[in-house]
Every structure is written in structure tokens, then in C-alpha cells.
Design an enzyme around this catalytic site. Structure first.
Site, PDB file in Angstrom:
ATOM      1  CE  LYS A   1      48.242  33.855  45.492  1.00  0.00           C
ATOM      2  NZ  LYS A   1      49.016  34.930  46.177  1.00  0.00           N
TER       3      LYS A   1
ATOM      4  CE1 TYR B   1      51.023  30.173  44.482  1.00  0.00           C
ATOM      5  CE2 TYR B   1      50.277  29.437  42.325  1.00  0.00           C
ATOM      6  CZ  TYR B   1      50.668  30.466  43.173  1.00  0.00           C
ATOM      7  OH  TYR B   1      50.701  31.763  42.712  1.00  0.00           O
TER       8      TYR B   1
ATOM      9  CB  THR C   1      47.728  33.031  40.646  1.00  0.00           C
ATOM     10  OG1 THR C   1      47.935  32.149  39.553  1.00  0.00           O
ATOM     11  CG2 THR C   1      47.180  32.196  41.797  1.00  0.00           C
ATOM     12  CG  ASP C   2      46.594  32.237  35.400  1.00  0.00           C
ATOM     13  OD1 ASP C   2      47.321  31.767  36.298  1.00  0.00           O
ATOM     14  OD2 ASP C   2      46.929  32.251  34.186  1.00  0.00           O
ATOM     15  CD  GLU C   3      49.364  28.265  38.765  1.00  0.00           C
ATOM     16  OE1 GLU C   3      49.259  27.200  39.394  1.00  0.00           O
ATOM     17  OE2 GLU C   3      50.443  28.742  38.392  1.00  0.00           O
TER      18      GLU C   3
END
Ligand code: NAD
Length: 324
Positions: free
Chosen positions: A157, A153, A127-129
Site C-alpha cells: 500500500k 500488505y 491505510t494507516d498501516e
């Protein structure tokens, strides 16, 4: 080709599986697909109903942390596409344990199984997060940006991403990573902003908008996200990371206004609530790498994709009874 898809009963994974079995990705046409999924609150067998009768589809209910089952399931696989995760930031703020278990330990168990069985390619869906949060004037993230996750989260990741790269560098496992931006579309459990707001508004309930509503996300239709993943699965270079973005940067406030309009509601249905803890301000992705090397372009117009998504939730109202 024989493909193992983890988390294939969830939102994005089930889209990838439906499209693959229906031969919508020329690169993967004719493949046999095995899904491994634990069927948590976010996963539904029904998401796979359109392909469940296909002789090229198989479903295994199981936990990716179960190394023995993963080793058994991975034997003879040419490709693993790893979607399975705990995926909702708010839940990771209330309790991070399950996020570390599934997202970090589960990924490590899969990597061990993939290494032991000699899988042809392992695509890790991230994810970009993991990049953190951008200021209003900062350039969109490239794959070279450092990892700076904020939520539990995102940290889980990012940890998984590092483990995937470590298995490549240490054991020579052929891996690719994709980092997708905020994804929307049908079949998504109603807890993230779009399906939550749509489900609540269709039920005549108010929607909770965090803080000043000025947080910006880079919206990506699930169709484009999965096409990006298919391109990486077929042509991505081993050891490489590919950003997959949609190119529509929008504040949560502007998004909410569009949703109100689409369901025919007004601003009185919006309740301003205290901001989420550690709420990242802005996400934006530079997608030059996947565009230049693999020919990826987002194809779904945001307004059309959003209207079709609202329409899908209208037609499937009550699917997740009580969730919203
Ligand atoms: P989701 O929550 O809808 O689905 C997750 C799936 O994984 C579910 O079917 C669930 O049952 C399964 N699962 C969870 N724990 C498991 C376990 N221990 N063993 C086996 N299966 C398990 O998630 P999603 O939105 O479809 O996201 C899929 C992937 O894409 C995730 O890795 C997520 O981090 C990533 N991603 C999501 C977005 C987004 O906006 N939704 C954006 C970028 C990346």
C-alpha cells in the site's frame, strides 16, 4: 458526475457505491457509478444488490491490472475512487505476490489509464498501516509522518501511495490519498478480527486471539470511512493526503470482550494463539487535517456501530458459508 469505483464489490467499496447511488453524499448526488471488480474471494455482486437495478449503476467484471480494460472503462470519467486491493495482512504474510501484483502493479495500471484518458480526479484509498507501528506514549500519526510499513500488505500500500504521488508530480494527474484506520461494519468478508470473531461466535466456535491481546487499533465505522472519502473526492486538494480515523482506540482484548458480551458468550470461547509475525503494536490517527479543511467528524458511536454490526452478521449468518 461519472464515477469509476474499483473494488466496489468488496467491504468498503460496496458501502461507498450503495451510499453514492442512493444519493447519501450531497456532494456526489445524481452521479453515475461504474464498478470495476475482479470478484476475488472478498468481492460479492450481492453486496451491490440494493443498487443493481438503478439506471445510474453499471458493473464491469475485470482486473485492474488490465491496462486496456482500465483505459476503456475510464474514458469520460470525472472521478476515479480506487478501493481495489488485496487487503488482509495475514494473507500477505503467507504470500506477498498477489499483493504486489494488485496493489502496486494494479494501481500503476490505473494511474497510467487515468493519465492517458485525462480523468478529472483520482482518489486513492490507502491505510494507516503505511505509517508502521506506534508506541503507547507516542502522538497519533499526522499526514507528515514518514512511511514505515512493516507487513507486506502495508509495504504494497505504501508503494502504491508513492506511485500515486509520483503520477501527480510527474504527469500532473489530479490525485488525493485517503489513509483510513481499521474499518468495521456490515458486508465484510469474515477474515479480519471483527467479522471473523462474530461469525465464529455465532456458529458456536472459539476465536483465536493473537499474543497478549494488547495490540491497539483505531476503529472506524465504514459509514464514517466512506463519508471521509466522499468529502475528499468532492473537496480534497490535489496532491494532498488525508487521514480518516474513527477516534476509538481499543486493545484487541477489550474488543474481544465487547464482542463476547454482544453475542452472549464467555471468556471460555477465546483461545490464545501465537502472535502474528511482525504484529504492529498500536495504530492511532490525527484527523485534524480532514476535520479542519473538509469538516469531517466521525458520527457513528463505537458501541452502537459494533452492536449493529453484530446484529447484521446475526441476520446474515451463513452468508460466507465455510469462510470462518
Ligand atoms: P476487501 O478485501 O473487502 O475488498 C477488495 C475488493 O477489491 C474486492 O471486491 C475484490 O474482488 C477487489 N479486487 C481485488 N483484487 C482486484 C483486482 N486485481 N482487480 C479488480 N478488483 C480487485 O477490501 P476492503 O476492506 O473493502 O478495503 C478496500 C480498500 O480500503 C483497500 O484498498 C484497503 O487497502 C483499504 N483500507 C481497508 C481498511 C480495512 O480496515 N478494511 C482500512 C483502511 C484502508
Amino acid at each position: 458526475m461519472r464515477i469509476l469505483v474499483t473494488g466496489g464489490a468488496g467491504f468498503i467499496g460496496s458501502h461507498f457505491v450503495r451510499q453514492t447511488v442512493q444519493n447519501d453524499y450531497p456532494e456526489l448526488a445524481g452521479s453515475e457509478v461504474t464498478v470495476v471488480d475482479k470478484l476475488t474471494y472478498a468481492g460479492r455482486r450481492e453486496n451491490l444488490a440494493p443498487v443493481s437495478a438503478s439506471p445510474r449503476f453499471r458493473f464491469v467484471e475485470g482486473d485492474i491490472c488490465d491496462t486496456r480494460l482500465m483505459t476503456q472503462s475510464m474514458r469520460g470519467m470525472d472521478l476515479v475512487v480506487h478501493f481495489a486491493a488485496e487487503s488482509h495482512v495475514d494473507r500477505s504474510i503467507s504470500g506477498a505476490e498477489e499483493f504486489v501484483r494488485t496493489n502496486v502493479l494494479g494501481t500503476q495500471a490505473l494511474l497510467t489509464a487515468a493519465s492517458d484518458t485525462g480523468v478529472g480526479k483520482f482518489v486513492h484509498v490507502s491505510t494507516d498501516e503505511v505509517y508502521g507501528s506506534l508506541g503507547a506514549d507516542e502522538e497519533p500519526w499526522t499526514e507528515e509522518n514518514p512511511l514505515a510499513p512493516n507487513s507486506p500488505y502495508a509495504a504494497s500500500k505504501a508503494s502504491a501511495d508513492l506511485m500515486v504521488l509520483a503520477f501527480h508530480r510527474t504527469h500532473g494527474l489530479p490525485v488525493c490519498l485517503t489513509r483510513g484506520s481499521n474499518t468495521y461494519g456490515p458486508y465484510q468478508y469474515p477474515e479480519k478480527i471483527i467479522p471473523l470473531f462474530v461469525s465464529r461466535l455465532l456458529a458456536g466456535q472459539k476465536v483465536p486471539l493473537y499474543g497478549d491481546g494488547e495490540n491497539i487499533r483505531d476503529w472506524l465505522h465504514v459509514h464514517d470511512h466512506c463519508r471521509g472519502i466522499a468529502l475528499v473526492a468532492a473537496g480534497g486538494k490535489s496532491g494532498e493526503i488525508y487521514n480518516v480515523g474513527g477516534g476509538t482506540e481499543l486493545t484487541n482484548r477489550a474488543l474481544t470482550e465487547r464482542l463476547l458480551e454482544l453475542v452472549g458468550a464467555d471468556a471460555s470461547m477465546v483461545e490464545r494463539v501465537a502472535d502474528r509475525k511482525g504484529h504492529d503494536r498500536r495504530y492511532a490517527m490525527d484527523i485534524s487535517k480532514i476535520s479542519d479543511t473538509l469538516g469531517y467528524r466521525p458520527a457513528v458511536d463505537f458501541d452502537e456501530g459494533l452492536a449493529a454490526t453484530v446484529d447484521w452478521y446475526r441476520r446474515h449468518h451463513g452468508l460466507w458459508q465455510g469462510a470462518a
